[in-house]
Design a protein around this motif. Sequence first.
Motif, short mmCIF file in Angstrom:
data_model
loop_
_atom_site.label_atom_id
_atom_site.label_comp_id
_atom_site.label_asym_id
_atom_site.label_seq_id
_atom_site.Cartn_x
_atom_site.Cartn_y
_atom_site.Cartn_z
N SER A 1 8.27 18.02 0.96
CA SER A 1 7.45 17.73 -0.21
C SER A 1 7.60 16.27 -0.60
N GLY A 2 7.15 15.94 -1.81
CA GLY A 2 7.24 14.55 -2.27
C GLY A 2 8.67 14.15 -2.57
N GLY A 3 9.50 15.12 -2.93
CA GLY A 3 10.88 14.80 -3.31
C GLY A 3 11.92 15.33 -2.34
N PHE B 1 4.78 9.35 3.25
CA PHE B 1 3.31 9.35 3.28
C PHE B 1 2.77 8.54 2.09
N ASP B 2 3.32 8.78 0.89
CA ASP B 2 2.80 8.12 -0.31
C ASP B 2 3.04 6.61 -0.26
N LYS B 3 4.24 6.20 0.17
CA LYS B 3 4.55 4.76 0.20
C LYS B 3 3.73 4.05 1.27
N ILE C 1 -3.98 9.89 4.18
CA ILE C 1 -3.57 9.59 5.56
C ILE C 1 -4.03 10.71 6.50
N ASP C 2 -3.87 11.93 6.07
CA ASP C 2 -4.29 13.09 6.87
C ASP C 2 -5.78 12.98 7.24
N ARG C 3 -6.61 12.64 6.23
CA ARG C 3 -8.06 12.53 6.46
C ARG C 3 -8.38 11.42 7.46
#
Length: 321
Positions: free
Chosen positions: A132-134, A162-164, A179-181
Amino acid sequence: MVVLGIESSCDETAAAVVGPDKVLSDVVHSQQIHADYGGVVPELAARAHVEKLGVVVRAALERASVQRPDAVVATAGPGLIGAVLTGLAWGKALALGWGVPFLGVNHLEGHLLSALLEEEPPTWPFLSLVVSGGHTTLYRCDALGSYVVLGQTVDDAAGEAFDKTARLMGLGYPGGPAIDRLAAQGDRAAVSLPRPDPGALDWSFSGLKTAVRNHVRSPERAADADVCASFQAAVVDCLLDRVVRASEQTGITSLAIAGGVAANSELRDRVSQLPWPTFIPPRARCTDNGAMIANAGRLHLLAGRLDPPDVGARPGWQVGV
Ligand code: KG4
Ligand code: ZN
């Protein structure tokens, strides 16, 4: 037993009603206010939960045609303290008003037990990869409440990577879906990226993010789709490498995935190709939702667990040994 579950640990305000073998309703409101800041702003998240909890909980009860559940459960941690407190207080107040039992649920346990909501759930023991994100943690799940941490990230979580990475490429927040898209149209072999391996069954993603940063600042910068596809392939390679090793070490060949990154197309594809029974929840059950909290809470209530009305938030609450 029909249970109302409330989730408010991060930026999703969610509520669901779960009964024997069935999700009766599952309502999720994803907060949009954080997009401008490139990440979740804790104080804004807590305020937005307070605004939406009433509507979301009412919708979950109405859609399930339930006026008074047999018990209420809510996420008690881990998560942003202010955000967790809103749903927890809401849940305790409802339970008190209705005169029904209350239980604080561990958000991570909610994710790792979400496979049990599937029509054909795994049998114990099974491996559960929570990404997950964390968190990025691989658990051996032996029985309800009995989990062993086999491996985890030593720095960034997979979702954080992914977020960074999306942020440094200017793709917006949350980065995973973006990113997935883009990766769907890219070449996975276009950019050569490292597969960091800190040893044991652990992960390290911060070097990968730095490698992407160095690449996009170089004159040879590939097209965004190619960078995304290459980055995503590297993350998924690392995730699966440890899963396969863990399976060899434990002899367990049954794998569930959970958490926001489990919504990722490449991870889902490649997990489904493993020659073992795999449990891949629908995308909406991977990202934060109320059904997973209601489900985990319900299982613990049925096993006899109960919390006092003054149970507090536990922002750093972990699961497993
Ligand atoms: O489980 P979750 O909804 O919240 C936490 O408990 O953290 O996970 C959110 C994370 C974010 O980092 C988001 O970018 C990532 O899951 N995510 C994805 C995808 N959808 C969400 N990562 C990769 N591919 C996706 N399709
Ligand atoms: Zn989560």
